[in-house]
Write a protein that holds these residues in place. Structure first.
Motif, PDB file in Angstrom:
ATOM      1  N   PRO A 338       1.035  -1.275  -0.019  1.00 25.24           N
ATOM      2  CA  PRO A 338       0.112  -0.471   0.176  1.00 25.24           C
ATOM      3  C   PRO A 338       0.821   1.645  -0.050  1.00 25.24           C
ATOM      4  N   VAL A 339       1.955   1.349   0.471  1.00 25.81           N
ATOM      5  CA  VAL A 339       3.231   2.276   0.598  1.00 25.81           C
ATOM      6  C   VAL A 339       3.372   2.515  -0.474  1.00 25.81           C
ATOM      7  N   ILE A 340       3.755   1.897  -1.574  1.00 27.07           N
ATOM      8  CA  ILE A 340       4.179   1.727  -2.861  1.00 27.07           C
ATOM      9  C   ILE A 340       3.050   1.955  -3.931  1.00 27.07           C
ATOM     10  N   ALA A 341       1.766   1.689  -3.329  1.00 28.11           N
ATOM     11  CA  ALA A 341       0.239   2.299  -4.938  1.00 28.11           C
ATOM     12  C   ALA A 341       0.394   3.873  -4.003  1.00 28.11           C
ATOM     13  N   MET A 342       0.117   4.400  -2.720  1.00 31.36           N
ATOM     14  CA  MET A 342      -0.065   5.742  -2.419  1.00 31.36           C
ATOM     15  C   MET A 342       1.342   6.088  -3.162  1.00 31.36           C
ATOM     16  N   LEU A 343       2.483   6.493  -3.065  1.00 34.50           N
ATOM     17  CA  LEU A 343       3.870   7.094  -3.985  1.00 34.50           C
ATOM     18  C   LEU A 343       2.867   7.017  -5.652  1.00 34.50           C
ATOM     19  N   LYS A 344       2.317   5.725  -6.059  1.00 36.60           N
ATOM     20  CA  LYS A 344       1.943   6.039  -7.584  1.00 36.60           C
ATOM     21  C   LYS A 344       1.345   6.482  -7.660  1.00 36.60           C
ATOM     22  N   GLY A 375      16.687   9.128  -2.152  1.00 33.67           N
ATOM     23  CA  GLY A 375      17.539   8.529  -1.280  1.00 33.67           C
ATOM     24  C   GLY A 375      16.957   8.201   0.040  1.00 33.67           C
ATOM     25  N   VAL A 376      15.998   9.520   1.092  1.00 32.92           N
ATOM     26  CA  VAL A 376      15.745   8.534   1.805  1.00 32.92           C
ATOM     27  C   VAL A 376      13.676   8.271   2.078  1.00 32.92           C
ATOM     28  N   LEU A 377      13.313   7.775   1.105  1.00 29.81           N
ATOM     29  CA  LEU A 377      12.620   6.478   1.076  1.00 29.81           C
ATOM     30  C   LEU A 377      13.357   5.325   0.859  1.00 29.81           C
ATOM     31  N   SER A 378      14.190   5.983   0.382  1.00 28.94           N
ATOM     32  CA  SER A 378      14.595   4.174  -0.277  1.00 28.94           C
ATOM     33  C   SER A 378      15.778   3.651   0.933  1.00 28.94           C
ATOM     34  N   SER A 379      16.263   4.784   2.316  1.00 31.82           N
ATOM     35  CA  SER A 379      17.088   4.306   2.899  1.00 31.82           C
ATOM     36  C   SER A 379      16.076   3.361   4.097  1.00 31.82           C
ATOM     37  N   PHE A 380      14.025   3.046   4.106  1.00 28.99           N
ATOM     38  CA  PHE A 380      13.436   2.934   4.789  1.00 28.99           C
ATOM     39  C   PHE A 380      12.987   1.479   4.010  1.00 28.99           C
ATOM     40  N   LEU A 381      12.391   2.602   2.486  1.00 23.60           N
ATOM     41  CA  LEU A 381      12.129   1.384   1.511  1.00 23.60           C
ATOM     42  C   LEU A 381      12.750   0.674   0.719  1.00 23.60           C
ATOM     43  N   ASP A 382      11.716  -1.013   0.135  1.00 22.45           N
ATOM     44  CA  ASP A 382      13.151  -1.321  -0.592  1.00 22.45           C
ATOM     45  C   ASP A 382      13.265  -0.444  -1.527  1.00 22.45           C
ATOM     46  N   ASN A 383      13.957  -0.250  -2.215  1.00 19.52           N
ATOM     47  CA  ASN A 383      14.980   0.910  -3.084  1.00 19.52           C
ATOM     48  C   ASN A 383      14.657   0.378  -4.682  1.00 19.52           C
ATOM     49  N   PRO A 385      11.700  -0.317  -5.610  1.00 21.55           N
ATOM     50  CA  PRO A 385      10.256   0.501  -6.266  1.00 21.55           C
ATOM     51  C   PRO A 385      10.363   1.771  -6.595  1.00 21.55           C
ATOM     52  N   THR A 386      11.594   2.045  -5.014  1.00 19.35           N
ATOM     53  CA  THR A 386      11.597   3.809  -4.831  1.00 19.35           C
ATOM     54  C   THR A 386      12.335   3.927  -5.865  1.00 19.35           C
ATOM     55  N   TYR A 387      12.760   3.473  -6.828  1.00 20.49           N
ATOM     56  CA  TYR A 387      13.612   3.963  -7.353  1.00 20.49           C
ATOM     57  C   TYR A 387      12.405   3.726  -9.294  1.00 20.49           C
ATOM     58  N   LEU A 388      12.238   2.919  -9.153  1.00 22.20           N
ATOM     59  CA  LEU A 388      10.711   2.803 -10.157  1.00 22.20           C
ATOM     60  C   LEU A 388       9.400   3.845 -10.287  1.00 22.20           C
ATOM     61  N   VAL A 389       8.994   4.261  -9.156  1.00 21.09           N
ATOM     62  CA  VAL A 389       8.395   5.181  -9.192  1.00 21.09           C
ATOM     63  C   VAL A 389       8.826   6.609  -8.949  1.00 21.09           C
ATOM     64  N   VAL A 417      20.663   4.714  -5.252  1.00 27.08           N
ATOM     65  CA  VAL A 417      22.088   3.328  -4.073  1.00 27.08           C
ATOM     66  C   VAL A 417      22.686   3.976  -3.113  1.00 27.08           C
ATOM     67  N   PHE A 418      23.119   5.137  -3.653  1.00 28.01           N
ATOM     68  CA  PHE A 418      24.210   5.704  -1.789  1.00 28.01           C
ATOM     69  C   PHE A 418      22.875   5.880  -0.884  1.00 28.01           C
ATOM     70  N   MET A 419      22.261   5.914  -0.644  1.00 27.02           N
ATOM     71  CA  MET A 419      21.398   6.561   0.628  1.00 27.02           C
ATOM     72  C   MET A 419      20.672   4.450   0.760  1.00 27.02           C
TER      73      MET A 419
END
Length: 470
Positions: A338-344, A375-383, A385-389, A417-419
């Motif tokens: 649901p988190v990724i769906a809300m971002l999408k 970066g901040v979202l990739s620090s706690f979400l899977d990086n 799908p965050t990249y794809l968003v 990648v970095f974060m």
């Protein structure tokens, strides 16, 4: 994870009635409370090893399952079995199984290579190993490089009383920053490759940022390690004499060949275009991906069969770290849905403020915000799908992103990648390295203790990078 059993279950789901073919969740209609299971799982990973270490050690799988059910049960009750089935199968077949199969293959193959020799963890040697890992990470993946080098690095520093910083910087450099130059290095870049980004694009466009970050981290590490080594009263104990020193070499060399097969299978799945796909409960499973996953399973089995038992014994090879990652990320991949769906959902979803923040008033991309938001979202979400968003938020056209919008794609790629090094859950190798280090007696910092390191060292470097490039 039994892949055959999972595939059989998925096959049965494919035969269910049409209600099993529900579409993905509409993030615009979801309330923020849908993110509670995901947040609860993250807090459990962060706090329970600190507050209830024995309970967590024995029951983290059950805690993960409980948070997963806290998402799935309301999903069934509110959206019906069709939505629950479709989302579960998609997370399993399209995301989790490819992820865990690749990690398992790299874990097994790298665990079958023993770097022998009397290595002494001096600041110079430690820095050289980190630099080597940074180079290898982009060509054998951050997981492969991490699993290959973390054991000999810990062994080389076994005589020292303070080694936590060595493992922390290893996570910074080898498990994250080093994987930024090719799609083989880190999952987000591989997803970009699948979306049409040229294989060499990241190498040609991100090397200045990668060189700066890795060089700065190596320099900081060398100074810190030199000071700690100099003041370590235990540093010279338990060192072998000149006659007892063993020359450097490798055992389990067949695994270097198998590692090349892993790389070839991953590249093949990205370059092979096939119209053959199997629809399982609404999820298309393509033939290239199936060939890759079956091939990776075969590689792992071959490695286990061909690697001498002495190599695994010397490496203290065990399934504990892999099991921990597999169980925790199973929950993460489910509760993140649901988190990724809300971002999408973009500006129409609950996270509209985040999406708006990456766009200037004139409609052009805000490159600095793309770097930090990704970066901040990739620090706690899977990086991945965050990249794809954010890839899709920036237009999703690889031809345009590689040319006119190249600074935006650099920001998205570098941020993802970095974060990923900012927390233990930012990238899967982080947890694996932590688990291996703890198995060998290193008292790793807690979730928030690790973040004190990342915030104190990485974040200032990211700020400098923002002013230079973003």
């Amino acid at each position: 994870m039994n892949y055959v059993r999972s595939a059989a279950v998925a096959g049965l789901m494919a035969g269910l009635p049409a209600w099993a073919q529900a579409a993905e969740l509409d993030g615009a209609g979801l309330g923020l409370w849908w993110a509670v299971p995901f947040a609860g799982l993250l807090l459990s990973i962060a706090l329970m090893p600190l507050l209830a270490p024995d309970f967590w050690h024995h029951h983290f799988g059950k805690v993960t399952a409980a948070w997963s059910l806290a998402f799935l049960i309301p999903l069934v009750l509110i959206y019906g079995m069709g939505a629950a089935t479709a989302n579960f199968v998609h997370a399993l077949l399209a995301e989790y199984l490819p992820f865990v199969i690749l990690l398992t293959a790299l874990y097994v193959v790298a665990g079958g290579i023993y770097i022998r020799g009397s290595l002494t963890g001096t600041p110079g040697l430690n820095t050289a190993i980190l630099a080597l890992g940074a180079v290898l990470a982009s060509f054998m993946g951050t997981t492969g490089a991490s699993m290959l080098l973390i054991r000999p690095l810990i062994r080389a520093n076994a005589h020292r009383s303070r080694v936590v910083h060595v493992v922390v910087f290893f996570i910074f450099i080898v498990s994250n920053a080093g994987g930024s130059l090719t799609p083989l290095g880190d999952p987000p870049l591989f997803l970009g490759f699948l979306k049409g980004v040229d294989f060499s694009w990241t190498l040609l466009h991100i090397w200045p940022q990668a060189l700066f970050l890795v060089s700065a981290l190596l320099a900081i590490f060398f100074v810190l390690d030199s000071w700690l080594c100099k003041n370590d009263t235990n540093q010279l104990s338990a060192q072998p004499g000149h006659d007892a020193r063993e020359s450097l070499g490798f055992d389990g060399k067949i695994n270097f060949v198998l590692l090349g097969v892993v790389v070839g299978l991953v590249l093949l799945s990205g370059m092979w275009k096939s119209g053959v796909a199997f629809n399982i409960a609404g999820t298309d499973v393509g033939l290239p991906g199936m060939v890759r996953d079956v091939g990776l399973i075969a590689v792992a089995l071959l490695s286990l069969a061909l690697t001498p038992k002495a190599v695994h014994a010397n490496n203290q090879f065990g399934w504990g770290p892999m099991q921990e990652v597999a169980k925790l990320f199973a929950g993460i991949f489910l509760t993140i849905i649901p988190v990724i769906a809300m971002l999408k959902a973009g500006v129409d979803g609950p996270f509209a403020a985040i999406v708006r923040a990456v766009t200037n008033p004139d409609g052009t991309p805000n490159v600095a915000m793309y770097f930090w938001a990704t970066g901040v979202l990739s620090s706690f979400l899977d990086n991945a799908p965050t990249y794809l968003v954010f890839f899709n938020t920036a237009g999703g056209d690889p031809a345009l992103l590689m040319t006119a919008l190249a600074p935006t794609l650099v920001a998205i790629s570098a941020g993802a990648v970095f974060m990923g090094a900012n927390s233990y859950i930012g990238n899967a190798p982080n947890l694996m390295v932590k688990a291996i280090a703890e198995d060998r007696g290193v008292r790793m910092p807690s979730f928030f203790g690790y973040m004190l390191w990342s915030v104190g060292i990485l974040v200032p470097l990211f700020i400098v990078m923002t002013f230079i490039w973003f």
